[in-house]
Design a protein around this motif. Structure first.
Motif, PDB file in Angstrom:
ATOM      1  N   GLY A 105       0.717 -32.127  15.881  1.00 52.10           N
ATOM      2  CA  GLY A 105       1.894 -32.884  15.356  1.00 52.10           C
ATOM      3  C   GLY A 105       3.215 -32.077  15.605  1.00 52.10           C
ATOM      4  N   SER A 106       3.372 -30.767  15.627  1.00 45.27           N
ATOM      5  CA  SER A 106       4.357 -30.237  15.779  1.00 45.27           C
ATOM      6  C   SER A 106       4.705 -30.014  17.469  1.00 45.27           C
ATOM      7  CB  SER A 106       4.254 -28.601  15.253  1.00 45.27           C
ATOM      8  OG  SER A 106       3.792 -28.190  16.391  1.00 45.27           O
ATOM      9  N   MET A 107       3.729 -30.128  17.993  1.00 39.29           N
ATOM     10  CA  MET A 107       4.165 -30.166  19.540  1.00 39.29           C
ATOM     11  C   MET A 107       4.937 -31.493  19.846  1.00 39.29           C
ATOM     12  SD  MET A 107       1.226 -28.972  21.997  1.00 39.29           S
ATOM     13  CE  MET A 107      -0.173 -29.522  21.344  1.00 39.29           C
ATOM     14  N   GLY A 135      23.248 -27.480  13.670  1.00 44.40           N
ATOM     15  CA  GLY A 135      22.598 -26.165  13.758  1.00 44.40           C
ATOM     16  C   GLY A 135      21.566 -25.874  12.888  1.00 44.40           C
ATOM     17  N   ALA A 136      21.673 -26.200  11.470  1.00 44.07           N
ATOM     18  CA  ALA A 136      20.607 -26.006  10.646  1.00 44.07           C
ATOM     19  C   ALA A 136      19.476 -26.931  10.911  1.00 44.07           C
ATOM     20  CB  ALA A 136      21.171 -26.534   9.075  1.00 44.07           C
ATOM     21  N   ILE A 137      19.802 -28.188  11.267  1.00 42.48           N
ATOM     22  CA  ILE A 137      18.442 -29.071  11.612  1.00 42.48           C
ATOM     23  C   ILE A 137      17.772 -28.214  12.873  1.00 42.48           C
ATOM     24  CG2 ILE A 137      17.870 -30.993  12.842  1.00 42.48           C
ATOM     25  CD1 ILE A 137      20.053 -32.386  11.563  1.00 42.48           C
ATOM     26  N   ILE A 138      18.275 -27.631  13.881  1.00 41.87           N
ATOM     27  CA  ILE A 138      17.800 -26.873  14.939  1.00 41.87           C
ATOM     28  C   ILE A 138      16.731 -25.774  14.338  1.00 41.87           C
ATOM     29  CG2 ILE A 138      18.092 -25.267  16.959  1.00 41.87           C
ATOM     30  CD1 ILE A 138      20.286 -27.171  17.929  1.00 41.87           C
ATOM     31  N   ALA A 139      17.446 -24.966  13.398  1.00 33.88           N
ATOM     32  CA  ALA A 139      16.801 -24.187  12.563  1.00 33.88           C
ATOM     33  C   ALA A 139      15.553 -24.377  11.976  1.00 33.88           C
ATOM     34  CB  ALA A 139      17.601 -23.097  11.747  1.00 33.88           C
ATOM     35  N   SER A 140      15.522 -25.804  11.348  1.00 31.25           N
ATOM     36  CA  SER A 140      14.456 -26.133  10.736  1.00 31.25           C
ATOM     37  C   SER A 140      13.336 -26.580  11.681  1.00 31.25           C
ATOM     38  CB  SER A 140      14.909 -27.835  10.055  1.00 31.25           C
ATOM     39  OG  SER A 140      16.027 -27.740   9.452  1.00 31.25           O
ATOM     40  N   GLY A 141      13.680 -27.006  13.037  1.00 30.93           N
ATOM     41  CA  GLY A 141      12.501 -27.258  13.794  1.00 30.93           C
ATOM     42  C   GLY A 141      12.041 -25.912  14.218  1.00 30.93           C
ATOM     43  N   THR A 142      12.694 -24.565  14.305  1.00 30.07           N
ATOM     44  CA  THR A 142      12.102 -23.443  14.510  1.00 30.07           C
ATOM     45  C   THR A 142      11.050 -23.090  13.298  1.00 30.07           C
ATOM     46  OG1 THR A 142      14.350 -22.950  15.364  1.00 30.07           O
ATOM     47  CG2 THR A 142      12.529 -21.155  14.965  1.00 30.07           C
ATOM     48  N   VAL A 143      11.706 -23.478  12.273  1.00 26.54           N
ATOM     49  CA  VAL A 143      10.602 -23.350  10.983  1.00 26.54           C
ATOM     50  C   VAL A 143       9.349 -24.063  11.070  1.00 26.54           C
ATOM     51  CG1 VAL A 143      10.193 -23.680   8.601  1.00 26.54           C
ATOM     52  CG2 VAL A 143      12.492 -22.777   9.495  1.00 26.54           C
ATOM     53  N   LEU A 144       9.444 -25.140  11.723  1.00 25.54           N
ATOM     54  CA  LEU A 144       8.171 -26.155  11.843  1.00 25.54           C
ATOM     55  C   LEU A 144       7.354 -25.508  12.804  1.00 25.54           C
ATOM     56  CD1 LEU A 144       6.390 -28.482  11.419  1.00 25.54           C
ATOM     57  CD2 LEU A 144       7.954 -29.897  12.972  1.00 25.54           C
ATOM     58  N   ALA A 145       7.944 -24.821  13.953  1.00 28.06           N
ATOM     59  CA  ALA A 145       7.349 -24.336  14.960  1.00 28.06           C
ATOM     60  C   ALA A 145       6.555 -23.205  14.415  1.00 28.06           C
ATOM     61  CB  ALA A 145       8.131 -23.898  16.366  1.00 28.06           C
ATOM     62  N   LEU A 147       5.479 -22.487  11.233  1.00 25.50           N
ATOM     63  CA  LEU A 147       4.529 -23.088  10.678  1.00 25.50           C
ATOM     64  C   LEU A 147       3.045 -23.593  11.286  1.00 25.50           C
ATOM     65  CD1 LEU A 147       6.005 -25.252   8.001  1.00 25.50           C
ATOM     66  CD2 LEU A 147       5.220 -23.033   7.580  1.00 25.50           C
ATOM     67  N   ALA A 148       3.602 -24.186  12.410  1.00 21.78           N
ATOM     68  CA  ALA A 148       2.260 -24.630  13.309  1.00 21.78           C
ATOM     69  C   ALA A 148       1.535 -23.570  14.158  1.00 21.78           C
ATOM     70  CB  ALA A 148       2.720 -25.550  14.339  1.00 21.78           C
ATOM     71  N   ASN A 149       2.575 -22.633  14.463  1.00 26.10           N
ATOM     72  CA  ASN A 149       1.900 -21.495  15.263  1.00 26.10           C
ATOM     73  C   ASN A 149       2.698 -20.061  14.713  1.00 26.10           C
ATOM     74  OD1 ASN A 149       0.823 -19.744  17.175  1.00 26.10           O
ATOM     75  ND2 ASN A 149       2.128 -20.303  18.927  1.00 26.10           N
ATOM     76  N   PRO A 150       2.036 -19.254  13.615  1.00 26.49           N
ATOM     77  CA  PRO A 150       2.367 -18.301  13.069  1.00 26.49           C
ATOM     78  C   PRO A 150       2.967 -17.121  14.037  1.00 26.49           C
ATOM     79  CG  PRO A 150       0.840 -19.108  11.885  1.00 26.49           C
ATOM     80  CD  PRO A 150       0.714 -19.760  13.140  1.00 26.49           C
ATOM     81  N   SER A 151       2.405 -17.205  15.312  1.00 25.45           N
ATOM     82  CA  SER A 151       2.817 -15.938  16.204  1.00 25.45           C
ATOM     83  C   SER A 151       3.523 -16.498  17.322  1.00 25.45           C
ATOM     84  CB  SER A 151       1.638 -15.164  16.653  1.00 25.45           C
ATOM     85  OG  SER A 151       0.595 -16.151  17.160  1.00 25.45           O
ATOM     86  N   PHE A 152       4.449 -17.678  17.073  1.00 27.38           N
ATOM     87  CA  PHE A 152       5.286 -18.440  18.046  1.00 27.38           C
ATOM     88  C   PHE A 152       6.385 -17.428  18.552  1.00 27.38           C
ATOM     89  CE2 PHE A 152       8.936 -21.024  19.057  1.00 27.38           C
ATOM     90  CZ  PHE A 152       8.550 -21.557  20.018  1.00 27.38           C
ATOM     91  N   GLU A 153       6.520 -17.169  19.782  1.00 29.52           N
ATOM     92  CA  GLU A 153       7.327 -16.187  20.290  1.00 29.52           C
ATOM     93  C   GLU A 153       8.317 -16.832  21.079  1.00 29.52           C
ATOM     94  OE1 GLU A 153       8.132 -13.028  19.883  1.00 29.52           O
ATOM     95  OE2 GLU A 153       6.390 -12.791  18.215  1.00 29.52           O
ATOM     96  N   GLY A 154       8.432 -18.155  21.719  1.00 30.04           N
ATOM     97  CA  GLY A 154       9.099 -18.528  22.598  1.00 30.04           C
ATOM     98  C   GLY A 154      10.566 -18.647  22.035  1.00 30.04           C
TER      99      GLY A 154
END
Lengths: 233, 119, 81
Positions: A105-107, A135-145, A147-154
């Motif tokens: 779903g996060s993808m 900007g805050a909405i974009i940061a929320s997208g980062t939070v979802l990323a 949550l989906a992949n805890p070692s997300f590094e992109g």
């Protein structure tokens, strides 16, 4: 117990002061002088349909620049304090994998959330919203990323590039206002167009997009630092 | 209507101060600080509200000529807009300091943090 | 109608504030602080401030709560006030 009593007395005193202030304020029917200038002349001078945006970006643009600087300072402090402890222990932090539903779903959702954030700050001069919200909405997208992949590094290098470039461009556009228009951060360096059309309000959409990218990058950097702190030993 | 918002904001400020003064856990104090922040913003926005007026955005319902007689005060809104973001920055710095304190002293209770002889 | 709605929202906000300060569990306190921000953002809509409402909803109840939770995850046990 005594401490609570003192706290109650303090709050009671503050309440009394607030009540007095409220009772003695002059009841006004219209706007104050400053506010009526902004609402009367704002749409004609800046050609921005959203008057709050014209106040934040143009009339009080210097305050916004200072505010973005504070955000940058906070992100730097947090990065400084949390980066040190992270290096050695990076390998032994075990991160749980999240469920497949969340990953798939996060993808789909993360790019859409980024797109929504960009929409919000690009339309900041026409509708409610703007750089801070986008900007805050974009940061929320980062939070979802995360949550989906805890070692997300992109996106780490992208964040650094955006942080530096957007600050530089912000000040650059402000200085261009001195030479091409009336003063620092004047939005009339580009043609202003008509109130309500997408290409309008001169430099306001450009400045607000820069603010949006900057805020999104700073908040994402803070989230990266907070996520990567070492586990309690 | 403005009275309700002002009273609510003021009471939220008092709850925040109460939390900051009487609690011993640092995280709880930071929660109190953020409540104080929110209450202050509600009071500021409430002070800018004027009865029977609309949001300060020029569109079909609010022509540019009528803006100053039919819209609410945009200045407190602009102030609060930046204050919220600064509040988040300050809260995150406070949280990181609390985290570092916990990692070096192993406690969050402010009463136990007083001795600085051994760490 | 609008004053009634505003009163209900203010009451929810104040109850959330009390819960955030007084509840034993820090986790519930943090979530209640997020609830306070969320109701505050609806109050901003009623007070004709949609810009502020968007900011508060995205930052106050979203990112701020996430940051508190990230820090809480590092701090295990010891959660009584």
């Amino acid at each position: 117990m005594l401490k609570k009593l003192f706290a109650l007395i303090l709050i009671g005193g503050l309440g009394l002061i607030f009540f007095q202030l409220y009772n003695q304020r002059s009841r006004r029917e219209g706007l104050t002088k400053t506010a009526s200038y902004y609402t009367e002349k704002g749409p004609a001078e800046t050609r921005s349909a959203n008057i709050v945006t014209s106040v934040v970006v143009t009339y009080r643009g210097l305050d916004t620049l200072g505010e973005v600087t504070i955000l940058f300072a906070a992100a730097s402090i947090i990065g400084f304090f949390l980066k040190r402890s992270e290096k050695g222990s990076k390998d032994k932090t075990i991160r749980n994998q999240s469920s497949e539903l969340l990953q798939t779903g996060s993808m789909l959702l993360v790019p859409l959330i980024f797109l929504l954030g960009i929409y919000v700050f690009v339309n900041g001069h026409l509708s409610p919203g703007g750089g801070f919200q986008g900007g805050a909405i974009i940061a929320s997208g980062t939070v979802l990323a995360f949550l989906a992949n805890p070692s997300f590094e992109g996106g780490r290098t992208l964040i650094h590039i955006l942080e530096s470039l957007s600050g530089m461009f912000y000040v650059g556009i402000g200085v261009a206002g001195i030479f091409l228009a009336a003063g620092f951060l004047d939005n009339r360096i580009f043609p202003t167009g008509n109130v309500g059309s997408f290409i309008s309000a001169g430099a306001i959409p450009v400045i607000y997009s820069i603010i949006g990218l900057k805020v999104g990058a700073e908040l994402s950097a803070i989230l990266y630092s907070l996520r990567d702190t070492k586990e309690q030993q | 209507m403005i009275h309700i918002a002002l009273a609510g904001g003021a009471l939220l400020i008092f709850i925040g101060i109460w939390g900051m003064l009487t609690k011993k856990n640092i995280i709880r104090i930071i929660i109190g600080f953020s409540l104080f922040d929110t209450g202050l913003h509600v009071v500021l926005v409430g002070l800018g509200y004027l009865k029977n007026r609309t949001a300060p955005i020029v569109d079909a319902d609010l022509p540019a000529k009528a803006a100053s007689s039919q819209s609410v005060d945009p200045v407190p809104q602009a102030i609060v807009l930046t204050a919220i973001v600064i509040g988040l920055a300050v809260t995150s710095v406070l949280l990181v300091f609390a985290l570092k304190l916990y990692q070096s002293k192993n406690t969050l209770d402010i009463n136990k943090l007083r001795d600085n002889t051994n760490d | 109608m609008l004053p009634v709605l505003l009163t209900i929202l203010v009451i929810i906000m104040l109850l959330g504030g009390l819960l955030a300060v007084e509840h034993k569990s820090l986790l519930i306190g943090v979530i209640s602080a997020g609830l306070v921000s969320l109701t505050a953002s609806i109050i901003y809509v009623i007070l004709a401030a949609p810009d502020v409402a968007m900011t508060e909803a995205a930052i106050g109840s979203g990112l701020s709560t996430v940051m508190f939770l990230y820090v809480l995850r590092r701090i295990k046990g010891d959660s009584n006030a």
